[in-house]
Design an enzyme around this catalytic site. Structure first.
Site, PDB file in Angstrom:
ATOM      1  N   GLU A   1       0.696  -1.028  -0.265  1.00  0.00           N
ATOM      2  CA  GLU A   1      -0.271   0.012   0.036  1.00  0.00           C
ATOM      3  C   GLU A   1       0.911   1.354   0.138  1.00  0.00           C
ATOM      4  O   GLU A   1       1.948   1.742   0.836  1.00  0.00           O
ATOM      5  CB  GLU A   1      -1.087   0.207   1.413  1.00  0.00           C
ATOM      6  CG  GLU A   1      -1.630   1.529   1.358  1.00  0.00           C
ATOM      7  CD  GLU A   1      -2.607   1.748   0.546  1.00  0.00           C
ATOM      8  OE1 GLU A   1      -3.645   0.786  -0.288  1.00  0.00           O
ATOM      9  OE2 GLU A   1      -2.248   3.075  -0.149  1.00  0.00           O
TER      10      GLU A   1
ATOM     11  N   CYS B   1     -12.221   4.246   0.936  1.00  0.00           N
ATOM     12  CA  CYS B   1     -12.917   4.117   1.205  1.00  0.00           C
ATOM     13  C   CYS B   1     -13.555   4.569   2.890  1.00  0.00           C
ATOM     14  O   CYS B   1     -13.838   4.954   3.591  1.00  0.00           O
ATOM     15  CB  CYS B   1     -13.953   2.621   1.134  1.00  0.00           C
ATOM     16  SG  CYS B   1     -15.176   2.468   2.796  1.00  0.00           S
TER      17      CYS B   1
ATOM     18  N   GLY C   1     -21.503  18.235 -10.714  1.00  0.00           N
ATOM     19  CA  GLY C   1     -21.746  16.929 -10.412  1.00  0.00           C
ATOM     20  C   GLY C   1     -22.992  16.678  -9.929  1.00  0.00           C
ATOM     21  O   GLY C   1     -22.634  16.555  -8.482  1.00  0.00           O
TER      22      GLY C   1
ATOM     23  N   MET D   1     -18.519   1.101  -8.813  1.00  0.00           N
ATOM     24  CA  MET D   1     -17.201   1.136  -7.679  1.00  0.00           C
ATOM     25  C   MET D   1     -18.035   0.936  -6.784  1.00  0.00           C
ATOM     26  O   MET D   1     -17.863   2.445  -6.061  1.00  0.00           O
ATOM     27  CB  MET D   1     -16.998   3.005  -8.775  1.00  0.00           C
ATOM     28  CG  MET D   1     -16.406   2.132  -9.977  1.00  0.00           C
ATOM     29  SD  MET D   1     -14.454   3.685 -10.045  1.00  0.00           S
ATOM     30  CE  MET D   1     -15.454   4.770 -11.374  1.00  0.00           C
TER      31      MET D   1
ATOM     32  N   ALA E   1     -17.896  -0.129  -2.219  1.00  0.00           N
ATOM     33  CA  ALA E   1     -16.562  -0.721  -1.555  1.00  0.00           C
ATOM     34  C   ALA E   1     -17.470  -2.059  -0.976  1.00  0.00           C
ATOM     35  O   ALA E   1     -16.477  -3.441  -1.600  1.00  0.00           O
ATOM     36  CB  ALA E   1     -16.910   0.156  -0.730  1.00  0.00           C
TER      37      ALA E   1
ATOM     38  N   HIS F   1     -42.562  -4.638  15.054  1.00  0.00           N
ATOM     39  CA  HIS F   1     -43.651  -3.367  14.967  1.00  0.00           C
ATOM     40  C   HIS F   1     -43.027  -2.704  16.488  1.00  0.00           C
ATOM     41  O   HIS F   1     -43.227  -2.965  17.077  1.00  0.00           O
ATOM     42  CB  HIS F   1     -45.306  -3.228  15.332  1.00  0.00           C
ATOM     43  CG  HIS F   1     -46.237  -2.354  15.438  1.00  0.00           C
ATOM     44  ND1 HIS F   1     -46.195  -2.049  14.025  1.00  0.00           N
ATOM     45  CD2 HIS F   1     -46.315  -1.944  16.467  1.00  0.00           C
ATOM     46  CE1 HIS F   1     -47.188  -1.052  14.273  1.00  0.00           C
ATOM     47  NE2 HIS F   1     -47.387  -0.664  15.641  1.00  0.00           N
TER      48      HIS F   1
HETATM   49  C1  LIG Z   1     -16.381  10.313  -0.959  1.00  0.00           C
HETATM   50  C2  LIG Z   1     -16.895   9.564  -1.603  1.00  0.00           C
HETATM   51  C3  LIG Z   1     -17.584   9.120  -0.969  1.00  0.00           C
HETATM   52  C4  LIG Z   1     -18.588   6.453  -1.025  1.00  0.00           C
HETATM   53  N1  LIG Z   1     -19.151   6.323  -0.369  1.00  0.00           N
HETATM   54  C5  LIG Z   1     -19.389   5.189  -0.190  1.00  0.00           C
HETATM   55  C6  LIG Z   1     -20.325   4.352  -0.209  1.00  0.00           C
HETATM   56  O1  LIG Z   1     -21.312   5.141   0.917  1.00  0.00           O
HETATM   57  N2  LIG Z   1     -20.718   3.232  -0.476  1.00  0.00           N
HETATM   58  C7  LIG Z   1     -19.456   2.861  -1.448  1.00  0.00           C
HETATM   59  O2  LIG Z   1     -19.769   1.374  -1.260  1.00  0.00           O
HETATM   60  N3  LIG Z   1     -18.987   3.442  -1.708  1.00  0.00           N
HETATM   61  C8  LIG Z   1     -18.344   4.880  -1.472  1.00  0.00           C
HETATM   62  N4  LIG Z   1     -17.621   5.335  -2.791  1.00  0.00           N
HETATM   63  C9  LIG Z   1     -16.633   4.087  -3.337  1.00  0.00           C
HETATM   64  C10 LIG Z   1     -15.802   3.427  -2.611  1.00  0.00           C
HETATM   65  O3  LIG Z   1     -15.023   4.253  -1.744  1.00  0.00           O
HETATM   66  C11 LIG Z   1     -14.425   2.839  -3.508  1.00  0.00           C
HETATM   67  O4  LIG Z   1     -15.696   1.832  -4.288  1.00  0.00           O
HETATM   68  C12 LIG Z   1     -13.959   1.737  -2.802  1.00  0.00           C
HETATM   69  O5  LIG Z   1     -13.253   2.374  -1.924  1.00  0.00           O
HETATM   70  C13 LIG Z   1     -13.390   0.811  -3.458  1.00  0.00           C
HETATM   71  O6  LIG Z   1     -12.493   0.157  -3.077  1.00  0.00           O
HETATM   72  P1  LIG Z   1     -11.135  -0.484  -3.868  1.00  0.00           P
HETATM   73  O7  LIG Z   1      -9.756  -1.926  -3.095  1.00  0.00           O
HETATM   74  O8  LIG Z   1     -11.398  -1.110  -5.613  1.00  0.00           O
HETATM   75  O9  LIG Z   1     -10.001   1.024  -4.118  1.00  0.00           O
HETATM   76  P2  LIG Z   1      -9.654   2.136  -2.967  1.00  0.00           P
HETATM   77  O10 LIG Z   1     -10.485   2.173  -1.846  1.00  0.00           O
HETATM   78  O11 LIG Z   1      -9.841   3.003  -3.613  1.00  0.00           O
HETATM   79  O12 LIG Z   1      -7.693   1.801  -2.576  1.00  0.00           O
HETATM   80  C14 LIG Z   1      -7.141   1.481  -3.414  1.00  0.00           C
HETATM   81  C15 LIG Z   1      -5.982   1.313  -2.713  1.00  0.00           C
HETATM   82  O13 LIG Z   1      -3.703   1.171  -3.382  1.00  0.00           O
HETATM   83  C16 LIG Z   1      -3.274   1.854  -3.333  1.00  0.00           C
HETATM   84  N5  LIG Z   1      -2.746   2.213  -4.458  1.00  0.00           N
HETATM   85  C17 LIG Z   1      -2.689   2.507  -5.699  1.00  0.00           C
HETATM   86  N6  LIG Z   1      -1.370   2.326  -6.605  1.00  0.00           N
HETATM   87  C18 LIG Z   1      -1.013   1.609  -5.366  1.00  0.00           C
HETATM   88  C19 LIG Z   1       0.612   1.002  -5.740  1.00  0.00           C
HETATM   89  N7  LIG Z   1       0.748   1.826  -7.356  1.00  0.00           N
HETATM   90  N8  LIG Z   1       1.092   0.320  -5.385  1.00  0.00           N
HETATM   91  C20 LIG Z   1       0.834   0.251  -3.970  1.00  0.00           C
HETATM   92  N9  LIG Z   1      -0.637   0.982  -3.735  1.00  0.00           N
HETATM   93  C21 LIG Z   1      -1.388   1.651  -4.579  1.00  0.00           C
HETATM   94  C22 LIG Z   1      -4.211   3.170  -2.930  1.00  0.00           C
HETATM   95  O14 LIG Z   1      -3.229   4.021  -2.438  1.00  0.00           O
HETATM   96  C23 LIG Z   1      -5.357   2.615  -1.780  1.00  0.00           C
HETATM   97  O15 LIG Z   1      -4.942   3.112  -0.779  1.00  0.00           O
HETATM   98  C24 LIG Z   1     -17.416   5.995  -2.278  1.00  0.00           C
HETATM   99  C25 LIG Z   1     -16.276   7.355  -2.639  1.00  0.00           C
HETATM  100  C26 LIG Z   1     -16.091   8.331  -2.036  1.00  0.00           C
HETATM  101  C27 LIG Z   1     -14.572   9.124  -2.864  1.00  0.00           C
END
Ligand SMILES: Cc1cc2nc3c(=O)[nH]c(=O)nc-3n(C[C@H](O)[C@H](O)[C@H](O)COP(=O)(O)OP(=O)(O)OC[C@H]3O[C@@H](n4cnc5c(N)ncnc54)[C@H](O)[C@@H]3O)c2cc1C
Length: 464
Positions: free
Chosen positions: A35, A43, A183, A317, A319, A443
């Site tokens: 990481e 997330c 947006g 997209m 979590a 209820h």
């Molecule tokens: C404001 C906001 C609100 C949200 N609310 C919700 C919600 O209520 N419910 C929900 O389900 N989703 C929500 N989401 C979406 C959710 O955050 C994402 O869908 C989720 O985090 C995706 O998980 P992931 O593991 O694919 O990637 P990410 O959480 O983006 O994690 C990827 C990780 O990889 C690391 N990384 C990237 N490149 C490299 C590299 N080359 N080397 C090492 N590490 C690297 C990054 O630093 C990061 O920590 C929200 C997003 C935002 C921006």
């Protein structure tokens, strides 16, 4: 150069990556996770969790202001409430910190080795990580790409100073007097609503002809009404252009008519892009599906031994999709027989009121050529909703007309996100309207509206 070898290497410790690594560790797979920033990813650090903390704080403050204005129907009153956003943000950061340590602890408990630094592909089995103490080379039998997504930037409004993404919006030190949100998707509306409740004058600019285009108009209408009640101005079919010359506002264009929006801050929430560039992914030239990495029903990419999960693999997209993919891939790598067999991925939108959607909407079912029947029940006729001032909204069930199999459930209302698991469970278990109607619902709860919607679909609702 230091070198280590492992069976599984996970790139990125967001909800997809860390769940994958924990599950693999539990199954005895020798696992390393890399990481570059903080465990928990988007997330936990700058997405789901901090946004919900801010939304909650804003709602509490808004209720206090309503009481102070003498408008509380509950007969509450108090003197001028105030908010210290620095303390609110510190509270939010405390929650994020606790969860960060929690994830780090869980990885350790599962026997996963965590490496801090940016990963770079060398080839399909080898990655170099730029760590504080030099480059660490990691060789692995299987690699899972879980590098997530990042906010999309507008070319004429790059992120800097007053132009911010959701990440900066979640750590502001003061409530901006005026906020323009570009947006009208869920992230923009969740944060825009929170800032309006904190006291900002909020304007939303959306290029399409309505907000929340992924939900049908019946679902987005109560949100639109509430935005108006909160004094939020919404401009649809409107393009944001650039900052004004003195940088105190935003120039926009609605149907060819230029106008200016006052904006101490401009929050750009026009989407998120997969993190697939700048870290050597081109070295292994994986097949793409648009901007995303193409995967099959086991999250395998076009290269043997390389998997991808989460936001890098496309919509939705969310979590919980990333986590479910991560768990599945860990089990596949551990030798179990698994493939993606989910009937639905519920989605919750934390606007005011909240929206939940699981499975097929009426349009989607009809478009698939299925004859449907719909059961819908309004919270206006639900006793619990009346006692919590939560009468806006409804629950709607979409079922097959022939055998009453539940295909989808949508709801809008106060805290309906908490019902999302019930809806998803009904769909996953293959429930029919009769199953929901025949289940005793406690209820007084809002969930009774689910049972009533099923009864309505069967033609004999009791409380309407
Ligand atoms: C404001 C906001 C609100 C949200 N609310 C919700 C919600 O209520 N419910 C929900 O389900 N989703 C929500 N989401 C979406 C959710 O955050 C994402 O869908 C989720 O985090 C995706 O998980 P992931 O593991 O694919 O990637 P990410 O959480 O983006 O994690 C990827 C990780 O990889 C690391 N990384 C990237 N490149 C490299 C590299 N080359 N080397 C090492 N590490 C690297 C990054 O630093 C990061 O920590 C929200 C997003 C935002 C921006």
């Amino acid at each position: 150069m230091k070198e280590i070898s492992c069976k599984l290497l996970v790139l990125g410790a967001g909800p997809g990556g860390y769940v994958c690594a924990i599950r693999a560790g539990q199954l005895g797979v020798n696992t390393v996770i890399v990481e570059k920033e903080k465990a928990g990813g988007t997330c936990l650090n700058v997405g789901c969790i901090p946004s919900k903390a801010l939304i909650h704080a804003a709602e509490e403050f808004h209720k206090l202001r309503a009481a102070a204005s003498g408008r509380s129907p509950l007969g509450l009153s108090l003197d001028a409430p105030a908010i210290d956003l620095k303390r609110t943000v510190a509270w939010k950061d405390g929650i994020v910190g606790r969860l960060n340590s929690g994830v780090t602890g869980l990885l350790k408990k599962a026997g996963v080795k965590a490496v801090l630094g940016e990963a770079r592909f060398v080839d399909g089995k080898t990655v170099d990580v730029e760590t504080e103490t030099g480059v660490q080379r990691i060789r692995a039998e299987a690699i899972v790409i879980a590098t997530g997504s990042a906010p999309v930037e507008l070319p004429d409004l790059p992120f800097a100073d007053s132009v911010i993404s959701s990440t900066e919006a979640l750590s502001l030190k003061e409530v901006p007097q005026t906020l323009a949100v570009i947006g009208g998707g869920y992230i923009g509306l969740e944060l825009g609503t929170a800032f309006a409740k904190l006291g900002s004058k909020v304007t939303v600019l959306e290029a399409m002809d309505r907000i929340l285009p992924q939900y049908d108009a019946e679902l987005s209408r109560p949100v639109m009404k509430r935005l108006g009640d909160l004094g939020i101005e919404v401009f649809t079919r409107t393009a944001a252009k650039r900052l004004t010359a003195d940088r105190s506002g935003l120039l926009a264009e609605e149907n060819g008519r230029p106008f200016e929006v006052p904006a101490e801050k401009v929050l750009v929430t026009v989407g998120r892009r997969p993190v697939v560039e700048g870290w050597g992914l081109e070295e292994i030239d994986l097949d793409r599906s648009g901007r995303f990495i193409r995967i099959d029903d086991q999250c395998r990419t076009s290269m043997r031994g390389v998997y991808a999960i989460g936001d890098v693999t496309g919509e939705p997209m969310l979590a919980h999709r990333a986590m479910a993919q991560g768990e599945m891939v860990a089990e596949i790598i551990a030798g179990q027989k698994r493939s993606w067999d989910k009937r639905c991925i519920p989605a919750a939108c934390f606007t005011d009121p909240e929206i939940v959607s699981a499975g097929h909407s009426p349009e989607e079912a009809r478009a698939a050529g299925i004859e449907i029947r719909i059961g819908q029940f309004p919270f206006q006729a639900n006793g619990r909703a009346m006692t919590t001032l939560a009468e806006d909204g409804f629950i709607r069930i979409v079922a097959r007309a022939d055998n009453h199999l539940v295909l989808g459930v949508q709801a809008i209302g106060h805290h309906v996100s908490e019902l999302s698991a019930t809806f998803a469970l009904a769909i996953e278990m293959g429930a029919r309207l009769e199953d929901i109607a025949g289940t005793i619902h406690a209820h007084p709860t809002q969930s009774e509206a689910f049972q009533e919607a099923a009864l309505k679909g069967l033609g004999h609702a009791l409380h309407i």
